[in-house]
Motif scaffolding. Structure first.
Motif, mmCIF file in Angstrom:
data_model
loop_
_atom_site.group_PDB
_atom_site.id
_atom_site.type_symbol
_atom_site.label_atom_id
_atom_site.label_comp_id
_atom_site.label_asym_id
_atom_site.label_seq_id
_atom_site.Cartn_x
_atom_site.Cartn_y
_atom_site.Cartn_z
ATOM 1 N N GLY A 110 4.755 0.974 0.027
ATOM 2 C CA GLY A 110 5.525 1.602 -1.062
ATOM 3 C C GLY A 110 4.806 1.421 -2.380
ATOM 4 O O GLY A 110 3.817 0.694 -2.471
ATOM 5 N N PHE A 111 5.311 2.115 -3.399
ATOM 6 C CA PHE A 111 4.658 2.055 -4.704
ATOM 7 C C PHE A 111 5.002 0.775 -5.455
ATOM 8 O O PHE A 111 6.078 0.200 -5.270
ATOM 9 C CB PHE A 111 5.038 3.275 -5.550
ATOM 10 N N VAL A 112 4.092 0.357 -6.289
ATOM 11 C CA VAL A 112 4.248 -0.902 -7.022
ATOM 12 C C VAL A 112 5.562 -0.986 -7.814
ATOM 13 O O VAL A 112 6.280 -1.980 -7.700
ATOM 14 C CB VAL A 112 3.017 -1.154 -7.935
ATOM 15 N N PRO A 113 5.909 0.045 -8.627
ATOM 16 C CA PRO A 113 7.124 -0.084 -9.431
ATOM 17 C C PRO A 113 8.373 -0.361 -8.580
ATOM 18 O O PRO A 113 9.201 -1.214 -8.934
ATOM 19 C CB PRO A 113 7.234 1.278 -10.135
ATOM 20 N N ASN A 114 8.460 0.339 -7.432
ATOM 21 C CA ASN A 114 9.624 0.129 -6.564
ATOM 22 C C ASN A 114 9.614 -1.276 -5.972
ATOM 23 O O ASN A 114 10.657 -1.931 -5.872
ATOM 24 C CB ASN A 114 9.641 1.139 -5.423
ATOM 25 N N TYR A 115 8.428 -1.713 -5.592
ATOM 26 C CA TYR A 115 8.294 -3.040 -4.978
ATOM 27 C C TYR A 115 8.712 -4.123 -5.981
ATOM 28 O O TYR A 115 9.418 -5.072 -5.618
ATOM 29 C CB TYR A 115 6.840 -3.233 -4.526
ATOM 30 N N VAL A 116 8.316 -3.951 -7.238
ATOM 31 C CA VAL A 116 8.679 -4.926 -8.265
ATOM 32 C C VAL A 116 10.201 -5.004 -8.374
ATOM 33 O O VAL A 116 10.787 -6.085 -8.438
ATOM 34 C CB VAL A 116 8.053 -4.562 -9.631
ATOM 35 N N LYS A 117 10.836 -3.830 -8.339
ATOM 36 C CA LYS A 117 12.305 -3.817 -8.442
ATOM 37 C C LYS A 117 12.957 -4.485 -7.234
ATOM 38 O O LYS A 117 13.896 -5.260 -7.356
ATOM 39 C CB LYS A 117 12.808 -2.386 -8.588
ATOM 40 N N GLU A 118 12.396 -4.174 -6.054
ATOM 41 C CA GLU A 118 12.919 -4.784 -4.824
ATOM 42 C C GLU A 118 12.804 -6.296 -4.885
ATOM 43 O O GLU A 118 13.714 -7.019 -4.482
ATOM 44 C CB GLU A 118 12.092 -4.330 -3.613
ATOM 45 N N LEU A 119 11.659 -6.781 -5.379
ATOM 46 C CA LEU A 119 11.429 -8.222 -5.422
ATOM 47 C C LEU A 119 12.365 -8.884 -6.435
ATOM 48 O O LEU A 119 12.722 -10.046 -6.310
ATOM 49 C CB LEU A 119 9.968 -8.523 -5.765
ATOM 50 N N ILE A 168 0.857 -1.194 0.000
ATOM 51 C CA ILE A 168 0.000 0.000 0.000
ATOM 52 C C ILE A 168 0.890 1.239 0.000
ATOM 53 O O ILE A 168 2.049 1.178 0.420
ATOM 54 C CB ILE A 168 -1.007 0.015 1.178
ATOM 55 N N ASP A 169 0.336 2.336 -0.501
ATOM 56 C CA ASP A 169 1.163 3.531 -0.703
ATOM 57 C C ASP A 169 1.737 4.107 0.600
ATOM 58 O O ASP A 169 2.888 4.543 0.632
ATOM 59 C CB ASP A 169 0.354 4.625 -1.416
ATOM 60 N N ASN A 170 0.914 4.132 1.651
ATOM 61 C CA ASN A 170 1.355 4.748 2.905
ATOM 62 C C ASN A 170 1.071 3.821 4.090
ATOM 63 O O ASN A 170 0.139 3.027 4.033
ATOM 64 C CB ASN A 170 0.614 6.070 3.138
ATOM 65 N N PRO A 171 1.894 3.952 5.165
ATOM 66 C CA PRO A 171 1.658 3.105 6.341
ATOM 67 C C PRO A 171 0.241 3.311 6.867
ATOM 68 O O PRO A 171 -0.337 4.387 6.711
ATOM 69 C CB PRO A 171 2.671 3.609 7.377
ATOM 70 N N GLN A 172 -0.304 2.277 7.460
ATOM 71 C CA GLN A 172 -1.687 2.357 7.930
ATOM 72 C C GLN A 172 -1.834 1.431 9.119
ATOM 73 O O GLN A 172 -1.225 0.361 9.163
ATOM 74 C CB GLN A 172 -2.592 1.893 6.782
#
Ligand code: SF4
Ligand code: SF4
Ligand code: FES
Lengths: 275, 340
Positions: free
Chosen positions: A188-197, A176-180
Motif C-alpha cells: 500500500g501507499f505510504v500515506p495510508n500506511y502511516v495512518k494505519e500505523l 510497497i505499492d503493489n503485491p509482488q
C-alpha cells in the motif's frame, strides 16, 4: 589562488553500490583519502563532472562516519546519468556543505522520532537515522516507515534488514505499492500506511519523498492529531550556486539552498506553495 | 567642493585614464549610450542614462570562474581568475548607484561573499553624476533616492559652464586631490540641486504608492488573482531583467573546447521557462508564475530579507525597453497603494 565559494575541490569516487534499478550509492573521499568536509544530517553537496555539469545532492552518510561520504543518487538527468555510467576511481569535484540540515541536536533531542520516506526520499533521512543510531541514548523510540514502488526499488534494503530492523528500539515498517512475489510485508501507499500505523501524537515526524507523498502524509498526520510544528521535511528545487545568490531556488522570500532544505511544516504556511 | 570648467573635463578624463581605466557614458554609435573605456576624442553622451546599467562593471554579463583539464579519470582544476585592474567609472546616476547597495547586500554582506564581485567593488571608484533632467520614466524618488545628490566615492554636478565635484569617501577625496581642481563655491551646487529636485517633484511616477508591498502582505500579494492579467502579454523575453541594475540572477555553465573545460557564470533570467526546470519538471510552469516571481522579488521578497529596502531603484529601463509595455510601475499601480 583566492578561494571563491563557487570553487570546488577534487574528490574521488572509491566505491559504487547498485541499490535499485535506478539508484546507485557513491562513496566519495578527497584526493588525500579523507572525508572532504564535515556536515550535519540533511545538508547537501554540489557534485560535478566537468564538461557535464554540477548538481546538488543530499549527503546520505551520517556525519558520524569519519572516513567517507556517501550519496544515493537516482538516475534522472544529465549529471546523474553520467554518474551512473562511471567506474570507481573516477575523480569528480565537490563543494559544500550547503543548507541548514535537520535540528538533530536541538529540536530532535530526547524525542520519539518517526521517519517517513518514499523511494529515493530515504537518502537524506538515512543520514539522520544513522546519526540517531550512533547517539542512541539521546533519542526516544524510532519508527521508520519506508515505501517504494516495488521491493527492488527500496534503497539501502540490505542495511535496513541487516542493521536497522535488528536494533532494539527501532521499528521498521516497509511497504510497497503493489503485491509482488517473494514479498510478505505490507502492501500500500505510504500515506495510508502511516495512518494505519497511527502513531502517538507526541512524536516528531521527519518526512522525505515525492511532493504528493508529503502532501497526503501530512493530511493523514493532521487527521491523527499531529501539529505542523512536529513535522519536518526537506525540499528539492533547481540550484546553481547553493549560496543564496544565483536567485534560483527561492520559495517566497526563502532560499531553499540556504534557509532550507529542511523546513518545519508550520513555516510553509507563511510561504507561497511554489514548490 | 571642487570644479573644472566644462571645456576642461576631457583633460580631467585624460589624466584619470593615465592611471587607471576610466569608463564614461558615451554613445555607442547605434542608438544607446553605454559605459565605454575612455579614449581621447570621446565625448560624453547627451542621453540621460545608459541603455545597460552600470552593474555590468561590477557584475559582468559573462565571467570565467575556473578551468578544468580532464584526462582519463583524473581532473585538474585550474584557477584562471583575470586580474582586475583598478578602474574609475564616471557618470553613474543616482538610481544605478543605489543598485550597488542592493547588489552588495547579496554578493558582499550575505556570507559567504562573492569574491569576484568583491574584487571589482574594491577596485572600482564610482563618480556619480546628478541628473539635470530626469525623464518621465524615472521614479527613483519613489524609493527615497535623490537624483540631485547621488552617493558614490565622488559626486559630480554638471552646470552650464563647469562640473562641480564633492568627495564622499577617502578614496574619492584622494583622487580629487590628485586632480588639482580649483576650489568651488558650494552655493552654486545647492542651487542646481534645488532646480533638479523641482523637476523630480513633477515626475509622473515619482510618488508611486508602494503601500502593501511588504513582508506582512507576502501571501496576499502572491495570491492576488490580478497577476494573471498583468502577465498576460509578457513574452518572457527577459529584456527587463537584462537591463535592470538590480537583477542578480546568474547561471553557471561550461564550454568544452576539446582540450579543456571552461566553467563560467552568466546572467540568467527568472522570466525564462528553463530557469527552474529540473529533470522532473518545474515549479513555475507558466509565464504567470515567472512574471510574478520577478516583481514579487523586487517589491516583496527582497525588502522582506533586507530591512524593507526595495529591490528596484526606479531607473525606468524596464519601462522603456519592454516590447509589450508591461513593467514594474504597472504592477505597483495595479496591486499597490489604494488598489491593494
Ligand atoms: S525593475 Fe525596472 S525600474 Fe526597477 S530597477 Fe529594474 S529596470 Fe529599473
Ligand atoms: S515583462 Fe516585458 S521585457 Fe520583461 S520578459 Fe516580459 S515582455 Fe520581456
Ligand atoms: S541555488 Fe542559487 S540561490 Fe539557491
Amino acid at each position: 589562488m583566492m578561494h571563491d565559494p563557487l570553487f570546488p575541490v577534487l574528490g574521488v569516487v572509491t566505491d559504487i553500490r547498485t541499490d535499485t534499478p535506478d539508484v546507485k550509492t557513491f562513496r566519495v573521499v578527497g584526493v588525500d583519502g579523507k572525508k572532504p568536509f564535515i556536515h550535519i544530517p540533511g545538508q547537501c553537496a554540489m557534485l560535478s563532472i566537468p564538461g557535464v555539469g554540477e548538481a546538488l545532492f543530499s549527503i546520505t552518510s551520517s556525519p558520524t562516519n569519519e572516513d567517507y561520504m556517501e550519496f544515493s543518487i537516482k538516475k534522472c538527468g544529465c549529471v546523474t546519468t553520467w554518474l551512473h555510467a562511471m567506474e570507481p576511481g573516477q575523480q569528480i569535484t565537490i563543494r559544500g556543505p550547503y543548507g541548514n540540515g535537520f535540528p538533530v541536536d536541538t529540536d530532535f533531542a530526547g524525542k520519539d522520532l518517526v521517519f517517513v520516506a518514499g523511494g529515493i526520499g530515504l537518502a537524506p533521512l538515512r543520514s539522520v537515522i544513522n546519526y540517531v543510531r550512533h547517539y542512541r541514548s539521546r533519542y526516544g523510540s524510532v519508527d521508520i516507515v519506508y515505501g517504494a514502488r516495488s521491493k527492488d526499488d527500496l534503497v539501502d534494503y540490505a542495511e535496513i534488514i541487516e542493521e536497522w530492523s535488528k536494533e532494539e528500539g527501532i521499528n521498521v515498517h516497509l511497504t510497497i505499492d503493489n503485491p509482488q512475489e517473494g514479498w510478505d510485508g505490507h502492501v500500500g501507499f505510504v500515506p495510508n500506511y502511516v495512518k494505519e500505523l497511527g502513531f502517538d501524537t507526541s512524536k516528531t515526524v521527519v518526512m522525505c519523498g515525492p511532493p504528493i507523498m508529503i502532501k497526503f502524509t501530512l493530511a493523514g498526520l493532521l487527521e491523527l492529531g499531529f501539529d505542523k510544528t512536529q513535522v519536518y521535511t526537506t525540499f528539492e528545487l533547481k540550484m546553481k550556486c547553493a549560496l543564496g545568490k544565483c536567485g534560483r531556488c527561492n520559495i517566497g522570500d526563502k532560499y531553499v539552498c540556504k534557509d532550507g532544505p529542511v523546513f518545519r511544516l508550520d513555516q510553509m504556511d507563511q510561504l507561497p506553495d511554489e514548490y | 567642493m571642487k570644479k573644472v570648467f566644462a571645456a576642461d573635463i576631457y583633460k580631467v578624463f585624460a589624466k584619470v585614464s593615465q592611471k587607471s581605466k576610466l569608463y564614461i557614458p558615451a554613445d555607442d554609435g547605434v542608438s544607446q549610450a553605454r559605459f565605454l573605456p575612455y579614449m581621447e576624442g570621446m565625448t560624453l553622451t547627451e542621453k540621460l542614462n545608459t541603455g545597460r546599467s552600470a552593474k555590468d562593471l561590477f557584475f559582468p554579463q559573462v565571467e570565467n570562474l575556473l578551468k578544468f583539464k580532464v584526462s582519463g579519470k583524473q581532473i585538474e582544476i585550474v584557477d584562471q581568475r583575470d586580474e582586475v585592474e583598478s578602474f574609475v567609472i564616471f557618470g553613474v546616476r543616482a538610481c544605478d548607484c543605489r543598485s550597488f547597495d542592493i547588489l552588495d547586500n547579496v554578493f558582499l554582506y550575505d556570507e559567504p561573499a562573492d569574491t569576484f564581485y568583491k574584487t571589482r567593488r574594491a577596485n572600482g571608484l564610482v563618480i556619480t553624476l546628478a541628473c539635470n533632467a530626469p525623464e518621465e520614466t524615472c521614479f527613483c524618488t519613489a524609493f527615497g533616492i535623490d537624483p540631485a545628490d547621488p552617493a558614490g566615492d565622488i559626486t559630480a554636478w554638471k552646470m552650464a559652464d563647469a562640473f562641480y565635484f564633492r568627495g564622499n569617501t577617502d578614496k574619492g577625496n584622494a583622487l580629487l586631490a590628485e586632480l588639482e581642481l580649483v576650489e568651488a563655491d558650494e552655493e552654486a551646487a545647492h542651487q542646481q540641486q534645488e532646480a533638479i529636485r523641482a523637476i523630480a517633484e513633477k515626475l509622473p511616477f515619482g510618488k508611486l504608492d508602494l503601500t502593501g508591498f511588504d513582508k506582512e502582505h507576502l501571501m496576499e500579494k502572491f495570491k492576488d488573482p490580478r497577476w494573471a492579467e498583468l502577465s498576460e502579454s509578457c513574452l518572457g523575453c527577459g529584456t527587463c531583467t537584462f537591463v535592470c541594475p538590480t537583477c542578480q540572477c546568474y547561471d553557471i555553465r561550461e564550454f568544452n573546447n576539446g582540450k579543456e573545460i571552461q566553467r563560467f557564470r552568466c546572467w540568467d533570467s527568472c522570466m525564462y521557462s528553463d530557469f527552474t526546470m529540473m529533470a522532473h519538471g518545474t515549479n513555475r510552469p507558466t509565464q504567470k508564475e515567472r512574471f510574478r516571481q520577478r516583481f514579487m522579488h523586487k517589491l516583496v521578497y527582497y525588502p522582506s530579507n533586507y530591512g524593507g529596502v526595495y529591490g528596484c531603484v526606479g531607473c525606468g529601463r524596464c519601462l522603456q525597453k519592454c516590447p509589450v509595455h508591461t513593467n514594474i510601475v504597472k504592477v505597483a499601480k495595479t496591486l499597490g497603494g489604494e488598489n491593494k
